[in-house]
Design an enzyme around this catalytic site. Structure first.
Site, PDB file in Angstrom:
ATOM      1  N   ASP A  58      63.977  34.675   4.470  1.00 54.03           N
ATOM      2  CA  ASP A  58      63.776  35.803   5.390  1.00 54.03           C
ATOM      3  C   ASP A  58      64.112  35.330   6.813  1.00 54.03           C
ATOM      4  O   ASP A  58      63.409  34.485   7.380  1.00 54.03           O
ATOM      5  CB  ASP A  58      62.325  36.285   5.314  1.00 54.03           C
ATOM      6  CG  ASP A  58      62.124  37.559   6.132  1.00 54.03           C
ATOM      7  OD1 ASP A  58      61.793  38.593   5.547  1.00 54.03           O
ATOM      8  OD2 ASP A  58      62.311  37.508   7.375  1.00 54.03           O
ATOM      9  N   ARG A  73      61.846  50.567   5.728  1.00 57.52           N
ATOM     10  CA  ARG A  73      62.241  51.172   4.454  1.00 57.52           C
ATOM     11  C   ARG A  73      61.103  52.019   3.906  1.00 57.52           C
ATOM     12  O   ARG A  73      60.001  51.511   3.683  1.00 57.52           O
ATOM     13  CB  ARG A  73      62.623  50.073   3.459  1.00 57.52           C
ATOM     14  CG  ARG A  73      63.308  50.641   2.226  1.00 57.52           C
ATOM     15  CD  ARG A  73      64.146  49.617   1.551  1.00 57.52           C
ATOM     16  NE  ARG A  73      63.321  48.583   0.939  1.00 57.52           N
ATOM     17  CZ  ARG A  73      63.682  47.923  -0.143  1.00 57.52           C
ATOM     18  NH1 ARG A  73      64.846  48.147  -0.706  1.00 57.52           N
ATOM     19  NH2 ARG A  73      62.910  47.000  -0.647  1.00 57.52           N
ATOM     20  N   ASP A 103      61.284  35.718   9.417  1.00 55.85           N
ATOM     21  CA  ASP A 103      60.206  34.739   9.224  1.00 55.85           C
ATOM     22  C   ASP A 103      60.641  33.355   9.659  1.00 55.85           C
ATOM     23  O   ASP A 103      59.878  32.607  10.277  1.00 55.85           O
ATOM     24  CB  ASP A 103      59.780  34.693   7.753  1.00 55.85           C
ATOM     25  CG  ASP A 103      58.909  35.886   7.381  1.00 55.85           C
ATOM     26  OD1 ASP A 103      58.445  36.590   8.292  1.00 55.85           O
ATOM     27  OD2 ASP A 103      58.714  36.114   6.169  1.00 55.85           O
ATOM     28  N   THR A 135      61.089  56.675  -0.973  1.00 56.12           N
ATOM     29  CA  THR A 135      62.523  56.975  -1.113  1.00 56.12           C
ATOM     30  C   THR A 135      63.392  55.717  -1.031  1.00 56.12           C
ATOM     31  O   THR A 135      64.555  55.725  -1.414  1.00 56.12           O
ATOM     32  CB  THR A 135      62.991  57.928  -0.001  1.00 56.12           C
ATOM     33  OG1 THR A 135      62.873  57.239   1.255  1.00 56.12           O
ATOM     34  CG2 THR A 135      62.161  59.190   0.033  1.00 56.12           C
TER      35      THR A 135
HETATM   36  N1  URA Z   1      66.779  39.948   4.992  1.00 51.91           N
HETATM   37  C1  URA Z   1      66.523  38.621   5.129  1.00 51.91           C
HETATM   38  O1  URA Z   1      65.913  38.207   6.113  1.00 51.91           O
HETATM   39  N2  URA Z   1      66.940  37.785   4.163  1.00 51.91           N
HETATM   40  C2  URA Z   1      67.630  38.204   3.090  1.00 51.91           C
HETATM   41  O2  URA Z   1      67.997  37.374   2.250  1.00 51.91           O
HETATM   42  C3  URA Z   1      67.878  39.584   2.956  1.00 51.91           C
HETATM   43  C4  URA Z   1      67.446  40.442   3.926  1.00 51.91           C
END
Ligand code: URA
Length: 209
Positions: A200, A104, A203, A108
């Site tokens: 995430d 990302r 992760d 922008t």
């Molecule tokens: N990406 C992720 O890994 N978790 C989320 O909650 C949103 C995007």
């Protein structure tokens, strides 16, 4: 196929609950993601084209069903998509595989492609784009646009969790792309995380922070 299919199978929902639990280890999360991806792959491939082939069983000749056309293409959105990919490849080992990397742009906030390697002849393959989390939908929509630019016409999107915002974004950009997911959660928080979600996904599956 409906625009959004939620796979309500008890095994999927049970495994997802364990994955959501913050106490679940990295090893456990990864194993469950692999298991769940087999069940989701079963659903997303429900409408693969079929034909027949003449075979001989040990007893007699038979006209038997078989998959038609080119091998399907699995497209993983890096890096979390790879967690879904491993399981699906166990079910569909002959699938062709592509990878799309997007980050990302901090100014922008739009997705920028940093990697793209996809199979050829996408116009004659079913393409299944995999990413565990359909959050804002920006990278998912960008990945699908990229595949369409390369000729793909028959595209499905497979995720573990979807936010209403991501579904709306995909529906606006790609109404022709059905979404298969294990759950649709409540909303996105200010950081773009799905709530209640599972954190995430990258992760949690790779043990990074
Ligand atoms: N990406 C992720 O890994 N978790 C989320 O909650 C949103 C995007």
């Amino acid at each position: 196929m409906d625009h959004v299919t939620v796979v309500a199978h008890p095994l999927v929902q049970h495994k997802l609950t364990i994955m959501r639990n913050r106490e679940t280890s990295t090893a456990g999360f990864r194993r469950l993601l692999k298991e769940i991806s087999l069940l989701l792959a079963y659903e997303v491939t429900r409408e693969l084209d079929m034909t027949t082939v003449e075979i001989e069983t040990p007893l007699c000749p038979m006209t038997a069903p078989t998959l038609e056309g080119k091998k399907l293409a699995l497209i993983s959105i890096l890096r979390a998509g790879n967690g879904l990919l491993d399981g699906i490849l166990e079910l569909i080992p002959a699938a062709r595989v592509g990878f799309i990397g997007l980050y990302r742009d901090p100014v922008t906030l739009q997705p920028v492609q940093y990697y793209c390697k996809v199979p050829d002849m996408l116009d004659s393959r079913m393409c299944i784009v995999v990413d565990p989390m359909l959050a804002t939908g920006n990278s998912s929509a960008a990945a699908v646009s990229l595949l369409k630019d390369r000729g793909a016409r028959n595209i499905r999107f497979l995720c573990l969790l979807a936010a209403p915002e991501g579904i709306a974004r995909m529906r606006a950009a790609h109404p022709d792309v059905p979404i298969v997911t294990a759950a649709v959660d409540s909303h996105l928080n200010d950081h773009g995380y799905i709530v209640p979600g599972l954190g995430d996904a990258g992760d949690r599956m790779f043990g990074t922070k």
